[in-house]
Design a protein around this motif. Structure first.
Motif, PDB file in Angstrom:
ATOM      1  N   PHE A   1     -10.926  -2.164   2.565  1.00  5.79           N
ATOM      2  CA  PHE A   1      -9.515  -1.877   2.265  1.00  5.79           C
ATOM      3  C   PHE A   1      -9.481  -0.922   1.078  1.00  5.79           C
ATOM      4  O   PHE A   1     -10.199  -1.149   0.098  1.00  5.79           O
ATOM      5  N   VAL A   2      -8.639   0.096   1.156  1.00  3.88           N
ATOM      6  CA  VAL A   2      -8.551   1.059   0.051  1.00  3.88           C
ATOM      7  C   VAL A   2      -7.085   1.393  -0.231  1.00  3.88           C
ATOM      8  O   VAL A   2      -6.317   1.622   0.697  1.00  3.88           O
ATOM      9  N   ILE A   3      -6.738   1.435  -1.491  1.00  5.21           N
ATOM     10  CA  ILE A   3      -5.419   1.939  -1.892  1.00  5.21           C
ATOM     11  C   ILE A   3      -5.684   3.182  -2.740  1.00  5.21           C
ATOM     12  O   ILE A   3      -6.397   3.120  -3.751  1.00  5.21           O
TER      13      ILE A   3
ATOM     14  N   VAL B   1       0.822  -1.208   0.000  1.00  4.12           N
ATOM     15  CA  VAL B   1       0.000   0.000   0.000  1.00  4.12           C
ATOM     16  C   VAL B   1       0.861   1.264   0.000  1.00  4.12           C
ATOM     17  O   VAL B   1       0.651   2.181  -0.813  1.00  4.12           O
ATOM     18  N   ILE B   2       1.858   1.311   0.883  1.00  5.07           N
ATOM     19  CA  ILE B   2       2.687   2.521   0.977  1.00  5.07           C
ATOM     20  C   ILE B   2       3.536   2.687  -0.277  1.00  5.07           C
ATOM     21  O   ILE B   2       3.642   3.787  -0.831  1.00  5.07           O
ATOM     22  N   GLY B   3       4.130   1.592  -0.738  1.00  2.00           N
ATOM     23  CA  GLY B   3       4.970   1.657  -1.933  1.00  2.00           C
ATOM     24  C   GLY B   3       4.200   2.193  -3.129  1.00  2.00           C
ATOM     25  O   GLY B   3       4.693   3.035  -3.885  1.00  2.00           O
TER      26      GLY B   3
ATOM     27  N   VAL C   1       8.210  -2.243   3.401  1.00  2.00           N
ATOM     28  CA  VAL C   1       8.015  -3.703   3.389  1.00  2.00           C
ATOM     29  C   VAL C   1       7.088  -4.157   4.514  1.00  2.00           C
ATOM     30  O   VAL C   1       7.115  -5.310   4.929  1.00  2.00           O
ATOM     31  N   GLY C   2       6.267  -3.263   4.989  1.00  2.00           N
ATOM     32  CA  GLY C   2       5.307  -3.607   6.040  1.00  2.00           C
ATOM     33  C   GLY C   2       5.638  -2.894   7.344  1.00  2.00           C
ATOM     34  O   GLY C   2       6.642  -2.187   7.456  1.00  2.00           O
ATOM     35  N   ARG C   3       4.751  -3.044   8.309  1.00  2.00           N
ATOM     36  CA  ARG C   3       4.929  -2.423   9.619  1.00  2.00           C
ATOM     37  C   ARG C   3       4.802  -3.516  10.680  1.00  2.00           C
ATOM     38  O   ARG C   3       4.214  -4.560  10.441  1.00  2.00           O
TER      39      ARG C   3
ATOM     40  N   ILE D   1      10.554  -2.640  -6.260  1.00  2.15           N
ATOM     41  CA  ILE D   1      11.071  -4.013  -6.172  1.00  2.15           C
ATOM     42  C   ILE D   1      10.219  -4.784  -5.175  1.00  2.15           C
ATOM     43  O   ILE D   1      10.141  -4.419  -3.997  1.00  2.15           O
ATOM     44  N   GLU D   2       9.554  -5.815  -5.664  1.00  2.00           N
ATOM     45  CA  GLU D   2       8.608  -6.574  -4.833  1.00  2.00           C
ATOM     46  C   GLU D   2       9.057  -8.033  -4.753  1.00  2.00           C
ATOM     47  O   GLU D   2       9.293  -8.668  -5.784  1.00  2.00           O
ATOM     48  N   ALA D   3       9.107  -8.553  -3.528  1.00  2.00           N
ATOM     49  CA  ALA D   3       9.627  -9.909  -3.320  1.00  2.00           C
ATOM     50  C   ALA D   3       8.685 -10.994  -3.855  1.00  2.00           C
ATOM     51  O   ALA D   3       9.141 -12.018  -4.369  1.00  2.00           O
TER      52      ALA D   3
HETATM   53  N1  NAD Z   1      -4.511   3.133   2.261  1.00  2.00           N
HETATM   54  C1  NAD Z   1      -4.296   2.456   3.392  1.00  2.00           C
HETATM   55  O1  NAD Z   1      -5.204   1.884   3.977  1.00  2.00           O
HETATM   56  C2  NAD Z   1      -2.896   2.367   3.936  1.00  2.00           C
HETATM   57  C3  NAD Z   1      -1.936   3.260   3.527  1.00  2.00           C
HETATM   58  C4  NAD Z   1      -0.654   3.105   4.012  1.00  2.00           C
HETATM   59  C5  NAD Z   1      -0.366   2.078   4.897  1.00  2.00           C
HETATM   60  N2  NAD Z   1      -1.331   1.233   5.284  1.00  2.00           N
HETATM   61  C6  NAD Z   1      -1.016   0.097   6.153  1.00  2.00           C
HETATM   62  O2  NAD Z   1       0.288   0.204   6.659  1.00  2.00           O
HETATM   63  C7  NAD Z   1       0.921  -1.050   6.672  1.00  2.00           C
HETATM   64  C8  NAD Z   1       2.287  -0.956   6.058  1.00  2.00           C
HETATM   65  O3  NAD Z   1       2.216  -0.664   4.661  1.00  2.00           O
HETATM   66  P1  NAD Z   1       3.307  -1.261   3.694  1.00  2.00           P
HETATM   67  O4  NAD Z   1       2.996  -0.825   2.318  1.00  2.00           O
HETATM   68  O5  NAD Z   1       4.664  -1.016   4.241  1.00  2.00           O
HETATM   69  O6  NAD Z   1       3.088  -2.848   3.858  1.00  2.00           O
HETATM   70  P2  NAD Z   1       2.286  -3.891   2.970  1.00  2.00           P
HETATM   71  O7  NAD Z   1       2.201  -5.108   3.793  1.00  2.00           O
HETATM   72  O8  NAD Z   1       1.071  -3.304   2.372  1.00  2.00           O
HETATM   73  O9  NAD Z   1       3.280  -4.166   1.723  1.00  2.00           O
HETATM   74  C9  NAD Z   1       4.603  -4.563   1.891  1.00  2.00           C
HETATM   75  C10 NAD Z   1       5.084  -5.231   0.604  1.00  2.00           C
HETATM   76  O10 NAD Z   1       6.479  -5.412   0.715  1.00  2.00           O
HETATM   77  C11 NAD Z   1       6.819  -6.685   0.206  1.00  2.00           C
HETATM   78  N3  NAD Z   1       8.094  -7.059   0.812  1.00  2.00           N
HETATM   79  C12 NAD Z   1       8.321  -7.462   2.082  1.00  2.00           C
HETATM   80  N4  NAD Z   1       9.653  -7.685   2.259  1.00  2.00           N
HETATM   81  C13 NAD Z   1      10.263  -7.399   1.087  1.00  2.00           C
HETATM   82  C14 NAD Z   1      11.614  -7.404   0.641  1.00  2.00           C
HETATM   83  N5  NAD Z   1      12.612  -7.745   1.455  1.00  2.00           N
HETATM   84  N6  NAD Z   1      11.872  -7.035  -0.636  1.00  2.00           N
HETATM   85  C15 NAD Z   1      10.871  -6.685  -1.471  1.00  2.00           C
HETATM   86  N7  NAD Z   1       9.579  -6.649  -1.104  1.00  2.00           N
HETATM   87  C16 NAD Z   1       9.275  -6.998   0.155  1.00  2.00           C
HETATM   88  C17 NAD Z   1       5.642  -7.542   0.610  1.00  2.00           C
HETATM   89  O11 NAD Z   1       5.578  -8.710  -0.177  1.00  2.00           O
HETATM   90  C18 NAD Z   1       4.470  -6.599   0.393  1.00  2.00           C
HETATM   91  O12 NAD Z   1       3.967  -6.669  -0.923  1.00  2.00           O
HETATM   92  C19 NAD Z   1       0.022  -2.022   5.941  1.00  2.00           C
HETATM   93  O13 NAD Z   1      -0.554  -2.909   6.871  1.00  2.00           O
HETATM   94  C20 NAD Z   1      -1.018  -1.163   5.307  1.00  2.00           C
HETATM   95  O14 NAD Z   1      -2.299  -1.784   5.299  1.00  2.00           O
HETATM   96  C21 NAD Z   1      -2.598   1.347   4.815  1.00  2.00           C
END
Ligand code: NAD
Length: 474
Positions: free
Chosen positions: A355-357, A191-193, A277-279, A210-212
């Protein structure tokens, strides 16, 4: 011990501040402790969402959309603009002003509801006491019958691409670039990326993500993810799937990335690197050793279905506990916990959390994906409708994407709705209401939708479940 409350909330993000306001509304004497410091050095209520998350990213998404439209959409309408320029100080300053308006707004709401704010880091001690450590190290302890832990989450750091706040940044850093990076690298097509990658792409950056994982947006319905990927590629977002970052080195000419994809080891040099890469749930220093509150294997505070930790009077909500890390999920848990504390019937339906992006086009969904239903052996039928056949979308020059509705094959109850297209962040609300009331696709099909609106795509998708959409072949 100075003050005794009915409720102390630790954390003033969308979970915590909402819990505090609802508790106060219910007549409970409430305090809310938070250590977030704004750009002006003062307490900034609202947590990640208001300070460095949902709100500032939407501000920049909107500014960048205006800029992108000048070159990419205005000409379609016969409008030309010469020499469009961006003043970065205004671009970032507008975002900061919006953040200040909203964080200040929480302070006003606290005042109006008689919630007492404390500025410092809260730590739960045994016996529902909370120790607050201010920035200068001074400490005070307050106590309550109930404590709600709402400590939120922090970005996950990769050991081989550590945040330096300048060249390798997290979401907060990517909201404050002082100039448009010529080349932006993003790790993680989540989502953030996608959202922040879109902001800087629209501003002119060459963006490589770059997505794993081998599948794009694997959390979404596969058809929707496929359509979204096509649109993002058209915008110039270069998304590399099945690619694993091995190394990120900051050198004079930029950040040198080494990653491995199907063809082997690859090199890429970028000016800035966003790691998204997530939180992970945040609970560092939150709990004294003898509180009895437990963490799971992912560091999340363990709770039951009522957000109760199992320790008398201690609750936990939001990103710090299980479930999706979404502001609105945390807020609803906050309301529910305040109501449970007040002896009322709280309620959170995790099955209908939307869920919304906020990309362009937007992506939104609620309920089960087609794959989840297939895997679970649940019989279903699908209706779809493309925005290309929606007059309003065509008039707006935003006729991309579709609405996909999935209903139970026997009962017709709506099990999931998945969308990519214009304004779908708003359209999903209608589907969530229908699902909350256990509605069927026929229920939505029988409801009059205004013409011409984008919501007709939901109506037609509902009709299409029963193969009777009007404006497409079935
Ligand atoms: N619009 C919204 O609702 C919104 C907006 C921003 C953030 N958020 C929340 O914040 C949290 C964090 O967001 P986020 O985008 O960091 O996490 P995310 O979980 O949405 O995405 C992380 C991505 O990184 C990839 N990844 C993980 N390790 C990796 C690596 N070593 N190399 C390459 N890719 C890798 C994962 O496969 C995944 O696709 C999420 O839970 C999200 O739902 C929500």
């Amino acid at each position: 011990m100075s003050d005794k409350f009915d409720v102390i909330v630790i954390g003033a993000g969308p979970a915590g501040y909402v819990a505090a306001i609802r508790a106060a509304q219910l007549g409970l004497k409430t305090a809310c402790v938070d250590a977030f410091t704004g750009k002006d050095g003062k307490q900034a209520l609202g947590g990640t969402c208001l300070n460095v998350g949902c709100i500032p990213s939407k501000a920049l998404l909107d500014s960048s959309r205006q800029y992108w439209n000048i070159a990419h959409n205005f000409p379609v309408h016969g409008i030309s603009v010469k020499d469009a320029k961006v003043d970065m100080a205004t671009f970032i300053g507008r975002k900061d002003k919006i953040v200040k308006q909203f964080t200040g707004g929480i302070g006003q709401l606290f005042k109006a509801n008689k919630v007492t704010p404390y500025f410092g880091t809260g730590k739960l001690l045994k016996g529902n006491n909370v120790e607050i450590t201010a920035a200068d190290g001074s400490k005070q302890t307050i106590s309550a019958t109930n404590v709600i832990l709402a400590s939120g989450s922090v970005p996950i750091e990769l050991p081989f691409a550590k945040f330096d706040g300048k060249n390798i940044v997290d979401n907060a850093g990517a909201l404050d670039f002082t100039e448009v990076p010529k080349r932006l690298g993003v790790i993680g097509a989540g989502v953030i990326g996608l959202e922040l990658g879109s902001v800087w792409r629209r501003m002119g950056s060459e963006v490589t993500i770059i997505e794993a994982l081998p599948d794009f947006l694997s959390v979404a319905d596969a058809d929707i993810a496929k359509l979204a990927a096509k649109e993002f590629a058209k915008q110039g977002l270069d998304i590399k799937l099945d690619a694993k970052l091995n190394k990120a080195e900051v050198k004079k000419d930029g950040v040198h990335l080494t990653y491995t994809d199907k063809s082997g080891e690859q090199q890429l040099v970028v000016d800035k690197l966003l790691v998204a890469v997530g939180r992970r749930a945040y609970s560092t220093g939150l709990l004294a050793e003898d509180t009895g509150v437990k963490l799971d294997e992912r560091g999340r505070i363990m709770v039951d279905e009522h957000c109760h930790t199992g320790v008398d009077g201690v609750w936990a909500i939001g990103d710090a506990v299980r479930g999706p890390m979404l502001a609105h999920k945390g807020s609803e848990e906050g309301v529910a916990v305040a109501e449970w504390i007040a002896g009322k019937a709280g309620h959170v339906n995790y099955d209908t959390v939307p869920f919304v992006i906020y990309t362009e086009p937007e992506v939104a969904w609620a309920g089960k994906t087609e794959k989840e239903l297939k895997d679970a052996g649940i019989p279903y039928k699908v209706g779809t409708f493309p925005f290309a056949a929606i007059g309003r979308a065509v008039a707006m020059n935003e006729a991309v994407g579709q609405v996909k509705m999935i209903a139970h094959a026997d009962t017709d109850r709506i099990l999931g709705v998945h969308m990519v297209g214009p304004g779908v962040s708003e359209l999903i609300a209608e589907c969530v209401v229908a699902m909350e009331f256990k509605g069927s696709s026929e229920d939505l099909a029988r409801i009059v939708h205004a013409h011409p609106t984008l919501s007709e795509a939901v109506h037609e998708a509902a009709l299409s479940v029963d193969k009777r959409a009007i404006h497409k072949g079935n």
